[in-house]
Design a protein around this motif. Sequence first.
Motif, PDB file in Angstrom:
ATOM      1  N   SER A  37      99.264 -11.311  93.901  1.00 43.60           N
ATOM      2  CA  SER A  37      98.197 -10.636  93.168  1.00 43.60           C
ATOM      3  C   SER A  37      97.527  -9.536  93.999  1.00 43.60           C
ATOM      4  O   SER A  37      96.517  -8.988  93.592  1.00 43.60           O
ATOM      5  CB  SER A  37      97.141 -11.654  92.720  1.00 43.60           C
ATOM      6  OG  SER A  37      96.564 -12.291  93.842  1.00 43.60           O
ATOM      7  N   GLY A  38      98.071  -9.249  95.166  1.00 49.54           N
ATOM      8  CA  GLY A  38      97.501  -8.227  96.040  1.00 49.54           C
ATOM      9  C   GLY A  38      97.158  -8.819  97.387  1.00 49.54           C
ATOM     10  O   GLY A  38      98.042  -9.100  98.194  1.00 49.54           O
ATOM     11  N   MET A  39      95.872  -9.026  97.653  1.00 49.75           N
ATOM     12  CA  MET A  39      95.415  -9.677  98.876  1.00 49.75           C
ATOM     13  C   MET A  39      94.667 -10.950  98.487  1.00 49.75           C
ATOM     14  O   MET A  39      93.747 -10.915  97.679  1.00 49.75           O
ATOM     15  CB  MET A  39      94.489  -8.756  99.676  1.00 49.75           C
ATOM     16  CG  MET A  39      95.178  -7.528 100.231  1.00 49.75           C
ATOM     17  SD  MET A  39      96.468  -7.904 101.460  1.00 49.75           S
ATOM     18  CE  MET A  39      95.490  -8.575 102.798  1.00 49.75           C
ATOM     19  N   CYS A  40      95.086 -12.071  99.053  1.00 42.30           N
ATOM     20  CA  CYS A  40      94.454 -13.362  98.770  1.00 42.30           C
ATOM     21  C   CYS A  40      93.663 -13.814  99.992  1.00 42.30           C
ATOM     22  O   CYS A  40      94.104 -13.618 101.131  1.00 42.30           O
ATOM     23  CB  CYS A  40      95.503 -14.410  98.419  1.00 42.30           C
ATOM     24  SG  CYS A  40      96.317 -14.139  96.829  1.00 42.30           S
ATOM     25  N   SER A  41      92.514 -14.432  99.739  1.00 41.52           N
ATOM     26  CA  SER A  41      91.676 -14.917 100.834  1.00 41.52           C
ATOM     27  C   SER A  41      91.371 -16.408 100.730  1.00 41.52           C
ATOM     28  O   SER A  41      90.640 -16.937 101.559  1.00 41.52           O
ATOM     29  CB  SER A  41      90.359 -14.134 100.867  1.00 41.52           C
ATOM     30  OG  SER A  41      89.661 -14.282  99.649  1.00 41.52           O
ATOM     31  N   THR A  42      91.918 -17.073  99.726  1.00 44.47           N
ATOM     32  CA  THR A  42      91.689 -18.513  99.567  1.00 44.47           C
ATOM     33  C   THR A  42      92.975 -19.192  99.113  1.00 44.47           C
ATOM     34  O   THR A  42      93.834 -18.557  98.480  1.00 44.47           O
ATOM     35  CB  THR A  42      90.591 -18.802  98.519  1.00 44.47           C
ATOM     36  OG1 THR A  42      91.079 -18.461  97.216  1.00 44.47           O
ATOM     37  CG2 THR A  42      89.329 -18.009  98.809  1.00 44.47           C
ATOM     38  N   PRO A  43      93.134 -20.494  99.427  1.00 38.48           N
ATOM     39  CA  PRO A  43      94.314 -21.219  98.925  1.00 38.48           C
ATOM     40  C   PRO A  43      94.392 -21.233  97.405  1.00 38.48           C
ATOM     41  O   PRO A  43      95.487 -21.237  96.837  1.00 38.48           O
ATOM     42  CB  PRO A  43      94.107 -22.632  99.477  1.00 38.48           C
ATOM     43  CG  PRO A  43      93.253 -22.451 100.679  1.00 38.48           C
ATOM     44  CD  PRO A  43      92.331 -21.309 100.343  1.00 38.48           C
ATOM     45  N   LEU A  44      93.242 -21.219  96.738  1.00 35.05           N
ATOM     46  CA  LEU A  44      93.232 -21.254  95.274  1.00 35.05           C
ATOM     47  C   LEU A  44      93.806 -19.973  94.678  1.00 35.05           C
ATOM     48  O   LEU A  44      94.491 -20.009  93.656  1.00 35.05           O
ATOM     49  CB  LEU A  44      91.813 -21.493  94.775  1.00 35.05           C
ATOM     50  CG  LEU A  44      91.668 -21.988  93.333  1.00 35.05           C
ATOM     51  CD1 LEU A  44      92.445 -23.272  93.120  1.00 35.05           C
ATOM     52  CD2 LEU A  44      90.200 -22.215  93.001  1.00 35.05           C
ATOM     53  N   GLU A  45      93.548 -18.838  95.311  1.00 35.67           N
ATOM     54  CA  GLU A  45      94.110 -17.581  94.826  1.00 35.67           C
ATOM     55  C   GLU A  45      95.623 -17.554  94.995  1.00 35.67           C
ATOM     56  O   GLU A  45      96.347 -17.105  94.098  1.00 35.67           O
ATOM     57  CB  GLU A  45      93.473 -16.402  95.579  1.00 35.67           C
ATOM     58  CG  GLU A  45      92.019 -16.169  95.238  1.00 35.67           C
ATOM     59  CD  GLU A  45      91.407 -15.041  96.032  1.00 35.67           C
ATOM     60  OE1 GLU A  45      90.209 -14.783  95.853  1.00 35.67           O
ATOM     61  OE2 GLU A  45      92.130 -14.407  96.835  1.00 35.67           O
TER      62      GLU A  45
END
Length: 205
Positions: A37-45
């Motif tokens: 989705s682009g850049m993720c910062s959490t495990p949920l993303e």
Amino acid sequence: MAAPPSRWGIRIPYIASRAYFFLIFLQIPLFRVPCRSGMCSTPLEVTSSQLIASDIFPMFAVKAILYPGAFVRGLAVNLSIPSWEGLLEQYNLTSTQLTSAEIDLQRLEVLAGSYFAVAGACVGLLKQGRMSMFGTLLIVWGLIKESLLGKPANTDPAKAAYLYPTMLLALLCSFFAVKYDMNKVQSIAKPLAKPLKSSSKAKLK
């Protein structure tokens, strides 16, 4: 007779497992890594992008797990409430915005660790276990390995993998969320001092 577990021995895993749950589902940034989705910062993303791409979960279920974190983030950033209809667009999770699966396959440890972290956070509310700790360690190892080996190669500093200090808090919560049986640990650690039948000490008895 085995001694009953201490009060803190019961409360620490209980508190740590719930703190870990809030870290995951309120989407506190733990790392930065390129994802579908682009850049993720959490495990949920990371997990949500895979669930949307693979059509494993229905859309409303993915929205339901994303909305609490989006709600808190909206209030904290600009005192706004995110709309339910535009939630997937906010996270770049529509089918037209998702990129190729190759970007996640290059970071299998982060992908698998995110799955374990999310699942462990849910399971930890009912029964404290090691799933959260295993998932968090996988994510940390995957990002450290990438920084050490430089693979996959990335020339854009804005898209480089990065661990935030909050990951240490998540790691501590996942570690203390494991419910250890201290009586069993003490029995294993205690040396066996039983004399042999052939020894003189045994004969005196």
